[in-house]
Design an enzyme around this catalytic site. Structure first.
Site, PDB file in Angstrom:
ATOM      1  N   GLY A  11      -9.710  -6.427   2.764  1.00 35.61           N
ATOM      2  CA  GLY A  11      -8.391  -6.723   3.582  1.00 35.61           C
ATOM      3  C   GLY A  11      -8.392  -5.718   4.813  1.00 35.61           C
ATOM      4  CG  PHE A  12      -5.631  -4.253   8.552  1.00 40.85           C
ATOM      5  CD1 PHE A  12      -6.528  -3.705   9.283  1.00 40.85           C
ATOM      6  CD2 PHE A  12      -4.279  -4.045   8.678  1.00 40.85           C
ATOM      7  CE1 PHE A  12      -6.053  -2.658  10.417  1.00 40.85           C
ATOM      8  CE2 PHE A  12      -3.718  -3.304   9.808  1.00 40.85           C
ATOM      9  CZ  PHE A  12      -4.701  -2.582  10.491  1.00 40.85           C
ATOM     10  CB  ILE A  13      -4.816  -1.379   4.442  1.00 45.02           C
ATOM     11  CG1 ILE A  13      -3.657  -1.450   5.464  1.00 45.02           C
ATOM     12  CG2 ILE A  13      -4.694   0.131   3.848  1.00 45.02           C
ATOM     13  CD1 ILE A  13      -2.282  -1.591   4.934  1.00 45.02           C
ATOM     14  CE1 TYR A 153       4.253  -7.874   0.066  1.00 42.29           C
ATOM     15  CE2 TYR A 153       5.934  -7.276   1.644  1.00 42.29           C
ATOM     16  CZ  TYR A 153       4.700  -6.848   1.071  1.00 42.29           C
ATOM     17  OH  TYR A 153       3.979  -5.715   1.576  1.00 42.29           O
ATOM     18  CE  LYS A 157       3.154  -4.277  -2.548  1.00 43.97           C
ATOM     19  NZ  LYS A 157       1.762  -4.192  -3.109  1.00 43.97           N
TER      20      LYS A 157
END
Length: 333
Positions: A11-13, A153, A157
């Site tokens: 993924g991006f991070i 979402y 979390k």
């Protein structure tokens, strides 16, 4: 050589965190499911760059697959876990909530169970600024109550934060939850605003602007976020708070930490930076606020500064220029 498990490594991070750990001399096991939520080709490219390092071991699998993480922890005994894998996106959670239950809740449960059996020295688990939900007092401080999430979402979390706290208390697992704030930069997610705005502007297409542009975000450049995450590795929650800002649990080696720019930017200023970097003005179509969204975010970063000395370095205009330069190069426009 110490071993780190990074979930969501393609993924991006996850890509940038894994790359930094490799630079720092860690052996990195990168687990990713390569879901098709967005362009899998981007994930393949990120993973291929990480795989050029001899210290990187890729694993393509779903966190929520029963027993997978238990076997992995028994075999590899990771010293560090950085848990970034999740189903992301506020708006997508309205259309496909079950995927958030599976990836975010069940996946995190499987991770915590494996860690209970084979405890790492420290676990860093990603949460989100969306956890602050309906809070209007800003900047957001980790010691604020966060009980009114605005999207499913965000609810999942926040639930992972509660799940992790219970495991930290019951099994004395040192856990840091970090809430990050609107991360952007090269190799970013195509569903993020900076990516969509840049693509549309360079293609001569209009952009959709929500809440008639009356929004602010604490935009955080990817390098600053990675500095924050890696700085927290040695800030293992103990028995005593480090300062009056500390969110350390009174009953567990557990804390929540903001990582942001601590400088909210108006959405229209952000768009202007993209227009400047692209060299053209955008046609803007104004819309009302979307369901589940919030008008503003702003991180108080005093706690992470106390813990690590963290200070964000990249202003929005410079970060956007770097992103647009990457975008033009990657997509040859």
């Amino acid at each position: 050589m110490k071993t780190a498990l990074v979930t969501g490594s393609a993924g991006f991070i996850g890509y940038f965190v894994s790359a930094r750990l490799l630079e720092l001399g860690w052996r990195v096991i990168g687990l990713d499911a390569f879901s098709d939520y967005y362009d899998v080709g981007l994930k393949e490219r990120r993973q291929s760059m990480l795989s050029q390092s001899a210290g990187f071991t890729p694993l393509r699998a779903k966190l929520e697959d029963s027993g997978l993480l238990m076997e992995l922890f028994e075999k590899e005994r990771p010293d560090l876990v950085i848990h970034l894998a999740a189903q992301a996106g506020v708006r997508f959670s309205i259309d496909s909530p079950r995927s958030y239950v599976e990836a975010n809740l069940i996946g995190t449960f499987e991770l915590l169970e494996a860690a209970r059996a084979f405890p790492p020295a420290h676990m860093l688990l990603a949460s989100t600024s969306s956890a602050y939900g309906a809070n209007t007092e800003m900047p957001y401080v980790e010691t604020q109550r966060a009980d009114h999430q605005m999207s499913f979402y965000a609810a999942t979390k926040k639930a992972t934060e509660s799940m992790a706290h219970s495991y930290a208390h019951l099994y004395h697992l040192p856990i840091t939850m970090f809430r990050f704030f609107t991360v952007y930069g090269p190799w970013g997610r195509p569903d993020m605003a900076h990516f969509k705005f840049t693509r549309a502007i360079l293609n001569g297409e209009p952009i959709d602007v929500y809440n008639h542009g009356k929004m602010q975000r604490d935009f955080t450049y990817i390098d600053d976020l990675v500095d924050g995450i890696t700085g927290l590795i040695d800030a293992v929650p103990g028995d005593e708070p480090v300062s009056e800002k500390d969110s350390l649990s009174p009953v567990a080696p557990f804390r929540v930490v903001n990582i942001g720019a601590s400088s909210p930017t108006p959405l229209m200023t952000f768009i202007a930076a993209i227009e400047k970097a692209c060299g053209r003005e955008a046609e803007k179509i104004m819309h009302p606020m979307q369901p589940g969204d919030v008008p503003a975010t702003w991180a108080d970063t005093g706690l992470i500064e106390d813990l690590t000395g963290y200070v964000p370095k990249v202003p929005v205009e410079a970060g956007i220029q770097r992103f647009v330069d990457w975008y033009r190069d990657y997509y040859e426009v």
